[in-house]
Design a protein around this motif. Structure first.
Motif: not given
Length: 443
Positions: A186-193, A199-204, A222-231
């Motif tokens: 989870v940490f590894v995947i979250s750090s990619l956002l 969007h190819a990486v983010g979508s997966e 995941l509640m970091q503004p940058a990650r929410v913004s990407l979503m």
């Protein structure tokens, strides 16, 4: 003798065989006609544990107790030749029954005989399936460890490939979901956002995360503004699958304690959600979009933004197209908006608010009726003469009488009575009574 029925995936060729033949021919791991060999390699596996842990779509019917319809652990046979789980048939006999539960034949002997051959077959079959399941689980866990390790150092297209493979494993195997969490995935995947993530990486990544059990720490990350913004960006520009996953993942974050309303106070988020709600070609996104709108509508600053992006008339207009569950979410949002001055004004100004909400009364569910009455109350109270007159002409009075006379919640009856009284202020008694007739409602 009980017959051994063929079943899918068990290695049989479609013939019905009896138990002794199954043992003799070595079916299910049997040997040379003697004792049935189990699939356990070293220690004999506990049958109860195997039955509990295995989730099999089909079990041979001969293994099923006719009383409980569950696999037997201690099969015993009656004098009629019928076999049952020992505890079930003893309970039957203890109640004074002297008949066979399956055939209803009278028992000339109430003794029960252990069916050792069937017990061996049951144990052999479940042992084989259990060992195969454990082997698959170990293979899946090993593959998850490999992919998570590769993700830690992957670059460019390698990330997309690894994430895509991990998503496939997670979607196919329940054990993989736990393995990803246990291995720190989870940490590894979250750090990619990040803001620079494609969007190819983010979508997966989002497709994997939305299928995992996330703890409070993971959600906080995941509640970091940058990650929410990407979503939010992907919710607007991604595929329909990506949009749905983003809506669901943000929805799970909203429910977490400590979530800040400013993270979802975004025109872009609301516009993206309303596009999903209005998409007539791909209806799969409607429910997750409305579910997220329902969650964030509890925040006043979000409700103000909803009004500014004209969410009110858009939601009102789609009401006739929604199913029961989606209707409840949409009406909940509109009812929340009616608690603010700007929201109720937008509801009043929408030409379809009164027709669409009056139509829903006593049509779908008590919950939908309650939200509709609340919305109509707010609108009619704001512009009593204009709105209540239109509502009455559309059959509101008759429907409110039906609500009051029904067995619904007392609070709903009270609000309906108040709305009925409000509507009656602009009519003479005789005229209002005529408006309460059921004919317009039935039409």
């Amino acid at each position: 003798m009980p017959m051994f029925q063929p079943f899918k995936g068990g290695g049989f060729d479609g013939h019905v065989i009896d138990l002794h033949t199954a043992v003799k021919d070595g079916v299910l791991g049997g040997g040379d006609g003697g004792e049935v060999k189990t699939a356990a390699v070293e220690n004999e596996l506990d049958l109860k544990t195997m039955i509990t842990n295995l989730e099999l779509p089909e079990t041979p019917s001969v293994f099923i107790c006719p009383i409980s319809l569950e696999p037997m652990q201690d099969p015993v046979t009656l004098c009629t030749g019928q076999t049952y789980e020992r505890s079930n048939i003893l309970k039957w006999l203890s109640l004074g029954h002297r008949t066979c539960p399956t055939t209803m034949q009278e028992l000339w002997d109430d003794a029960v005989t252990p069916n050792k051959t069937l017990h061996q077959l049951i144990h052999a079959w479940f042992s084989q399936k259990y060992v195969m399941m454990k082997k698959r689980s170990e293979d899946v866990q090993g593959r998850v460890i490999e992919i998570v390790g590769a993700l830690r150092k992957a670059k460019g297209k390698e990330k997309v490939h690894a994430l895509s493979e991990l998503k496939g494993v997670v979607m196919a195997h329940e054990i993989a979901k736990k393995s990803v969490v246990d291995e720190g995935g989870v940490f590894v995947i979250s750090s990619l956002l990040t803001p620079f993530t494609s969007h190819a990486v983010g979508s997966e990544a989002v497709a994997i995360l939305v299928n995992l059990e996330l703890d409070a720490v993971s959600k906080a990350g995941l509640m970091q503004p940058a990650r929410v913004s990407l979503m939010v960006d992907m919710l607007n520009d991604g595929s329909i699958e990506t949009k749905i996953n983003c809506a669901r993942l943000i929805g799970r974050l909203v429910e977490e304690r400590g979530f800040r309303a400013e993270l979802v106070s975004s025109h872009s988020l609301l516009v993206g959600l309303m596009r999903l709600v209005k998409d007539r070609r791909r209806r799969s996104g409607v429910s997750p979009a409305l579910a997220l709108l329902k969650s964030i509508s509890v925040h006043k600053q979000v409700r103000s933004l909803m009004v500014s992006v004209e969410a009110v008339p858009q939601l009102v207009d789609v009401l006739p197209c929604l199913g029961p569950d989606c209707l409840e979410s949409a009406l909940y949002v509109l009812d929340s908006l009616s608690s603010d001055n700007e929201g109720v004004t937008a509801l009043k100004d929408s030409v379809n608010t009164i027709p669409n909400t009056v139509r829903l009364l006593m049509r779908v569910s008590e919950t939908c009726t309650a939200y509709s009455v609340s919305i109509l109350w707010s609108v009619c109270r704001l512009a009593s003469r204009e709105c209540s007159s239109l509502a009455v002409e559309l059959g509101l009075a008759a429907k409110l009488l039906l609500v009051i006379q029904s067995g619904c919640d007392p609070a709903l009856k009270q609000r309906s009575a108040e709305l009925l009284k409000l509507c009656s202020l602009h009519y003479s008694d005789t005229m209002f009574i005529s408006k309460c007739k059921l004919a317009p409602t039935i039409q």
